[in-house]
Design a protein around this motif. Structure first.
Motif, PDB file in Angstrom:
ATOM      1  N   ASP A   1      31.871   1.121 -63.369  1.00 13.66           N
ATOM      2  CA  ASP A   1      31.648  -0.301 -63.129  1.00 13.66           C
ATOM      3  C   ASP A   1      30.192  -0.479 -62.717  1.00 13.66           C
ATOM      4  OD1 ASP A   1      34.275  -1.033 -63.636  1.00 13.66           O
ATOM      5  OD2 ASP A   1      34.892  -0.755 -61.559  1.00 13.66           O
ATOM      6  N   PHE A   2      29.389  -1.068 -63.603  1.00 10.76           N
ATOM      7  CA  PHE A   2      27.984  -1.338 -63.297  1.00 10.76           C
ATOM      8  C   PHE A   2      27.918  -2.691 -62.595  1.00 10.76           C
ATOM      9  CE2 PHE A   2      27.767   1.556 -66.923  1.00 10.76           C
ATOM     10  CZ  PHE A   2      26.865   2.499 -66.455  1.00 10.76           C
ATOM     11  N   ASP A   3      27.684  -2.661 -61.296  1.00 13.27           N
ATOM     12  CA  ASP A   3      27.606  -3.878 -60.480  1.00 13.27           C
ATOM     13  C   ASP A   3      26.140  -4.297 -60.430  1.00 13.27           C
ATOM     14  OD1 ASP A   3      27.689  -5.902 -58.610  1.00 13.27           O
ATOM     15  OD2 ASP A   3      29.037  -4.823 -57.256  1.00 13.27           O
TER      16      ASP A   3
ATOM     17  N   PRO B   1      24.491  -7.203 -59.893  1.00 16.69           N
ATOM     18  CA  PRO B   1      23.938  -7.975 -58.772  1.00 16.69           C
ATOM     19  C   PRO B   1      23.645  -7.114 -57.537  1.00 16.69           C
ATOM     20  CG  PRO B   1      25.778  -9.151 -59.738  1.00 16.69           C
ATOM     21  CD  PRO B   1      25.748  -7.789 -60.366  1.00 16.69           C
ATOM     22  N   ARG B   2      24.418  -6.049 -57.324  1.00 21.09           N
ATOM     23  CA  ARG B   2      24.206  -5.191 -56.149  1.00 21.09           C
ATOM     24  C   ARG B   2      23.400  -3.937 -56.486  1.00 21.09           C
ATOM     25  NH1 ARG B   2      29.944  -4.716 -53.295  1.00 21.09           N
ATOM     26  NH2 ARG B   2      29.411  -2.611 -53.898  1.00 21.09           N
ATOM     27  N   SER B   3      22.971  -3.777 -57.732  1.00 25.11           N
ATOM     28  CA  SER B   3      22.180  -2.617 -58.174  1.00 25.11           C
ATOM     29  C   SER B   3      22.873  -1.298 -57.876  1.00 25.11           C
ATOM     30  CB  SER B   3      20.788  -2.627 -57.525  1.00 25.11           C
ATOM     31  OG  SER B   3      20.093  -3.774 -57.906  1.00 25.11           O
ATOM     32  N   MET B   4      24.147  -1.221 -58.226  1.00 27.66           N
ATOM     33  CA  MET B   4      24.893   0.011 -58.026  1.00 27.66           C
ATOM     34  C   MET B   4      25.954   0.179 -59.105  1.00 27.66           C
ATOM     35  SD  MET B   4      27.072  -0.943 -54.586  1.00 27.66           S
ATOM     36  CE  MET B   4      27.868   0.627 -54.488  1.00 27.66           C
ATOM     37  N   ALA B   5      26.512   1.386 -59.184  1.00 28.23           N
ATOM     38  CA  ALA B   5      27.579   1.682 -60.134  1.00 28.23           C
ATOM     39  C   ALA B   5      28.646   2.480 -59.406  1.00 28.23           C
ATOM     40  CB  ALA B   5      27.038   2.476 -61.313  1.00 28.23           C
ATOM     41  N   THR B   6      29.896   2.224 -59.735  1.00 25.21           N
ATOM     42  CA  THR B   6      31.010   2.994 -59.196  1.00 25.21           C
ATOM     43  C   THR B   6      31.603   3.804 -60.342  1.00 25.21           C
ATOM     44  OG1 THR B   6      31.462   1.305 -57.541  1.00 25.21           O
ATOM     45  CG2 THR B   6      33.222   2.894 -57.999  1.00 25.21           C
ATOM     46  N   VAL B   7      31.585   5.130 -60.183  1.00 22.72           N
ATOM     47  CA  VAL B   7      32.103   6.031 -61.212  1.00 22.72           C
ATOM     48  C   VAL B   7      33.470   6.516 -60.757  1.00 22.72           C
ATOM     49  CG1 VAL B   7      31.703   8.182 -62.462  1.00 22.72           C
ATOM     50  CG2 VAL B   7      29.763   6.748 -61.804  1.00 22.72           C
ATOM     51  N   ARG B   8      34.471   6.358 -61.626  1.00 23.64           N
ATOM     52  CA  ARG B   8      35.825   6.841 -61.339  1.00 23.64           C
ATOM     53  C   ARG B   8      36.185   7.891 -62.378  1.00 23.64           C
ATOM     54  NH1 ARG B   8      35.886   1.556 -60.047  1.00 23.64           N
ATOM     55  NH2 ARG B   8      36.659   1.025 -57.992  1.00 23.64           N
TER      56      ARG B   8
ATOM     57  N   VAL C   1      29.500  -7.797 -63.224  1.00 23.32           N
ATOM     58  CA  VAL C   1      29.921  -6.401 -63.251  1.00 23.32           C
ATOM     59  C   VAL C   1      30.388  -6.079 -64.668  1.00 23.32           C
ATOM     60  CG1 VAL C   1      31.573  -4.734 -62.337  1.00 23.32           C
ATOM     61  CG2 VAL C   1      30.596  -6.479 -60.830  1.00 23.32           C
ATOM     62  N   ILE C   2      29.899  -4.963 -65.196  1.00 26.67           N
ATOM     63  CA  ILE C   2      30.255  -4.551 -66.549  1.00 26.67           C
ATOM     64  C   ILE C   2      30.942  -3.193 -66.466  1.00 26.67           C
ATOM     65  CG2 ILE C   2      29.361  -3.909 -68.817  1.00 26.67           C
ATOM     66  CD1 ILE C   2      27.033  -5.857 -68.251  1.00 26.67           C
ATOM     67  N   ARG C   3      32.127  -3.069 -67.072  1.00 27.18           N
ATOM     68  CA  ARG C   3      32.872  -1.804 -67.068  1.00 27.18           C
ATOM     69  C   ARG C   3      32.653  -1.084 -68.385  1.00 27.18           C
ATOM     70  NH1 ARG C   3      38.590  -1.778 -64.813  1.00 27.18           N
ATOM     71  NH2 ARG C   3      37.332  -1.464 -62.977  1.00 27.18           N
ATOM     72  N   THR C   4      32.361   0.218 -68.289  1.00 24.86           N
ATOM     73  CA  THR C   4      32.170   1.065 -69.459  1.00 24.86           C
ATOM     74  C   THR C   4      32.955   2.350 -69.253  1.00 24.86           C
ATOM     75  OG1 THR C   4      29.947   0.189 -69.747  1.00 24.86           O
ATOM     76  CG2 THR C   4      30.445   2.214 -70.904  1.00 24.86           C
ATOM     77  N   VAL C   5      33.562   2.852 -70.324  1.00 23.87           N
ATOM     78  CA  VAL C   5      34.284   4.123 -70.277  1.00 23.87           C
ATOM     79  C   VAL C   5      33.472   5.149 -71.056  1.00 23.87           C
ATOM     80  CG1 VAL C   5      36.398   5.324 -70.942  1.00 23.87           C
ATOM     81  CG2 VAL C   5      36.517   2.987 -70.058  1.00 23.87           C
ATOM     82  N   TYR C   6      33.281   6.317 -70.447  1.00 19.94           N
ATOM     83  CA  TYR C   6      32.556   7.418 -71.077  1.00 19.94           C
ATOM     84  C   TYR C   6      33.500   8.589 -71.300  1.00 19.94           C
ATOM     85  CZ  TYR C   6      28.062   5.249 -69.866  1.00 19.94           C
ATOM     86  OH  TYR C   6      26.980   4.411 -69.773  1.00 19.94           O
TER      87      TYR C   6
END
Length: 136
Positions: free
Chosen positions: A75-77, A79-86, A59-64
């Motif tokens: 959070d670009f996950d 292994p699960r091919s998904m991203a969680t945007v907060r 999982v790689i975290r990036t701030v925009y």
């Protein structure tokens, strides 16, 4: 008395064996130090495929920071091919990875994150799309 001396000598041998020079001690002459430094640099180099594999398995975290003033933590996950945007309000949206020829593309219902390199476009639930730049 002789038995005591033999016993004391036998017990002292393991302690005295540790008193010699340390085999793991770093070399001090310049040629040996240079050779050790080159070896350490060479063994730490990774190929492009190894770097990509490492990124794709975690999982790689990036701030925009976006033009509309919004701050997104993603959070670009991989292994699960998904991203969680907060967003700054603490709301979290799970997006699923879509196939793209180049860059990134994640979406779910009315939300979408697309981009390439440091730049991305964020579309959120009916709001106009905004351009964002990765800062971290």
């Amino acid at each position: 008395m002789t038995l005591r001396l033999l016993l004391a000598g036998a017990l002292a041998v393991p302690f005295l064996a540790g008193c010699g020079p340390d085999q793991n001690e770093a070399p001090t002459d310049s040629a040996a130090v240079e050779a050790r430094a080159i070896e350490a640099q060479t063994t730490r180099r990774r190929t492009g495929a190894e770097i990509q594999e490492r990124a794709m398995s975690r999982v790689i975290r990036t701030v925009y920071l976006c033009e509309n003033g919004e701050r997104l933590s993603v959070d670009f996950d991989n292994p699960r091919s998904m991203a969680t945007v907060r967003n700054a309000r603490g709301e979290a949206i799970d997006l699923f990875q879509e196939r793209t020829a180049d860059g990134l593309w994640y979406k779910a219902s009315a939300y979408e994150l697309r981009g390439k390199g440091l730049m991305a476009t964020w579309t959120a639930d009916g709001a106009p799309a905004t351009t964002c730049r990765a800062v971290d």
